[in-house]
Design a protein around this motif. Structure first.
Motif, PDB file in Angstrom:
ATOM      1  N   SER A   1      -2.106  -2.704   4.183  1.00 11.83           N
ATOM      2  CA  SER A   1      -1.411  -1.754   3.312  1.00 11.83           C
ATOM      3  C   SER A   1      -0.358  -0.940   4.045  1.00 11.83           C
ATOM      4  N   GLY A   2      -0.293  -1.056   5.345  1.00 10.28           N
ATOM      5  CA  GLY A   2       0.701  -0.292   6.103  1.00 10.28           C
ATOM      6  C   GLY A   2       0.205   1.098   6.418  1.00 10.28           C
ATOM      7  N   THR A   3       0.798   2.114   5.800  1.00 12.00           N
ATOM      8  CA  THR A   3       0.454   3.500   6.087  1.00 12.00           C
ATOM      9  C   THR A   3      -0.572   4.019   5.081  1.00 12.00           C
ATOM     10  N   LEU A   4      -1.167   5.145   5.396  1.00 14.23           N
ATOM     11  CA  LEU A   4      -2.101   5.769   4.457  1.00 14.23           C
ATOM     12  C   LEU A   4      -1.400   6.191   3.168  1.00 14.23           C
ATOM     13  N   ASP A   5      -0.135   6.576   3.275  1.00 14.39           N
ATOM     14  CA  ASP A   5       0.623   6.933   2.069  1.00 14.39           C
ATOM     15  C   ASP A   5       0.801   5.728   1.157  1.00 14.39           C
ATOM     16  N   LEU A   6       1.126   4.565   1.726  1.00 16.67           N
ATOM     17  CA  LEU A   6       1.268   3.348   0.929  1.00 16.67           C
ATOM     18  C   LEU A   6      -0.070   2.925   0.333  1.00 16.67           C
ATOM     19  N   LEU A   7      -1.127   3.108   1.090  1.00 18.07           N
ATOM     20  CA  LEU A   7      -2.472   2.790   0.609  1.00 18.07           C
ATOM     21  C   LEU A   7      -2.817   3.663  -0.601  1.00 18.07           C
ATOM     22  N   ALA A   8      -2.605   4.962  -0.469  1.00 20.71           N
ATOM     23  CA  ALA A   8      -2.907   5.885  -1.568  1.00 20.71           C
ATOM     24  C   ALA A   8      -2.060   5.564  -2.789  1.00 20.71           C
ATOM     25  N   GLU A   9      -0.782   5.280  -2.582  1.00 20.02           N
ATOM     26  CA  GLU A   9       0.104   4.953  -3.690  1.00 20.02           C
ATOM     27  C   GLU A   9      -0.331   3.651  -4.376  1.00 20.02           C
ATOM     28  N   GLY A  10      -0.726   2.665  -3.592  1.00 18.76           N
ATOM     29  CA  GLY A  10      -1.184   1.397  -4.158  1.00 18.76           C
ATOM     30  C   GLY A  10      -2.454   1.563  -4.980  1.00 18.76           C
ATOM     31  N   TYR A  11      -3.406   2.322  -4.477  1.00 18.30           N
ATOM     32  CA  TYR A  11      -4.639   2.573  -5.238  1.00 18.30           C
ATOM     33  C   TYR A  11      -4.320   3.292  -6.552  1.00 18.30           C
ATOM     34  N   ARG A  12      -3.416   4.271  -6.487  1.00 22.68           N
ATOM     35  CA  ARG A  12      -3.038   5.009  -7.689  1.00 22.68           C
ATOM     36  C   ARG A  12      -2.334   4.098  -8.694  1.00 22.68           C
ATOM     37  N   ARG A  13      -1.410   3.296  -8.212  1.00 22.78           N
ATOM     38  CA  ARG A  13      -0.653   2.415  -9.108  1.00 22.78           C
ATOM     39  C   ARG A  13      -1.548   1.368  -9.770  1.00 22.78           C
TER      40      ARG A  13
END
Length: 143
Positions: free
Chosen positions: A104-116
Motif C-alpha cells: 500500500s505504500g505509505t500509511l496515508d495511502l493505506l488509510a485512504e484505500g481502506y476508506r475508499r
C-alpha cells in the motif's frame, strides 16, 4: 465448493460457522475485460457457481483483496479499482471482504484505500462484512 459440502456434512454450519472465505491467490495474474478481477479458473461462470453452491448450503461467501496495487502474493490488488472491485464482489454475491494492507505504500495511502473501499462497498447496496486490519498498521512495533 467442496469445503461448503464438508462444513455442512460435518456439522460446522450447525455449530455456528457460516463463512467460506477464499484467501489470496484466487484471482488471475491480470485483470480481465473492462479491468475486472477474475478467478484464475477457465470456467467463465465460476463466480456464479461458487456463490450458488455456498449460499444453497446456508453459508456465506468471503473473498480476499488488497488495498495496494498487488496482494501479498503479488496478484492484482484493488488500488484505484475500489468502486469496480466492490461492484464485482457484490455482483458475485460476496458476503464478506477480507481487505489486506500489503503493497500500500505509505500509511496515508493505506488509510485512504481502506476508506475508499468502505465507501465503495456501501455504494453497492449489498450487505458485505468488511474485514480489514486497520488500525493494526498504526500500532507501534513492540520491541
Amino acid at each position: 465448493m467442496e469445503m461448503a459440502d464438508v462444513m455442512v456434512a460435518d456439522g460446522w454450519r450447525d455449530a455456528g460457522y457460516e463463512f467460506i472465505c477464499i484467501d489470496d491467490c484466487w484471482m488471475a495474474p491480470t485483470r480481465g475485460e473492462h479491468g475486472r478481477l477474475r478467478f484464475h479458473l477457465p470456467h467463465p461462470q465460476f463466480s456464479l457457481c461458487l456463490q450458488t453452491q455456498v449460499h444453497s448450503k446456508g453459508l456465506k461467501l468471503g473473498i480476499y483483496s488488497d488495498v495496494g496495487n498487488k496482494t501479498c502474493a503479488g496478484f492484482p490488488g484493488s488500488y484505484n479499482h475500489y468502486d469496480l472491485d466492490a461492484q464485482t464482489f457484490a455482483s458475485w454475491g460476496v458476503d464478506l471482504l477480507k481487505f489486506d494492507g500489503c503493497n500500500s505504500g505509505t500509511l496515508d495511502l493505506l488509510a485512504e484505500g481502506y476508506r475508499r473501499m468502505s465507501l465503495a462497498l456501501n455504494k453497492t447496496g449489498r450487505s458485505i462484512v468488511y474485514s480489514c486490519e486497520w488500525p493494526f498498521y498504526l500500532r507501534p512495533v513492540q520491541q
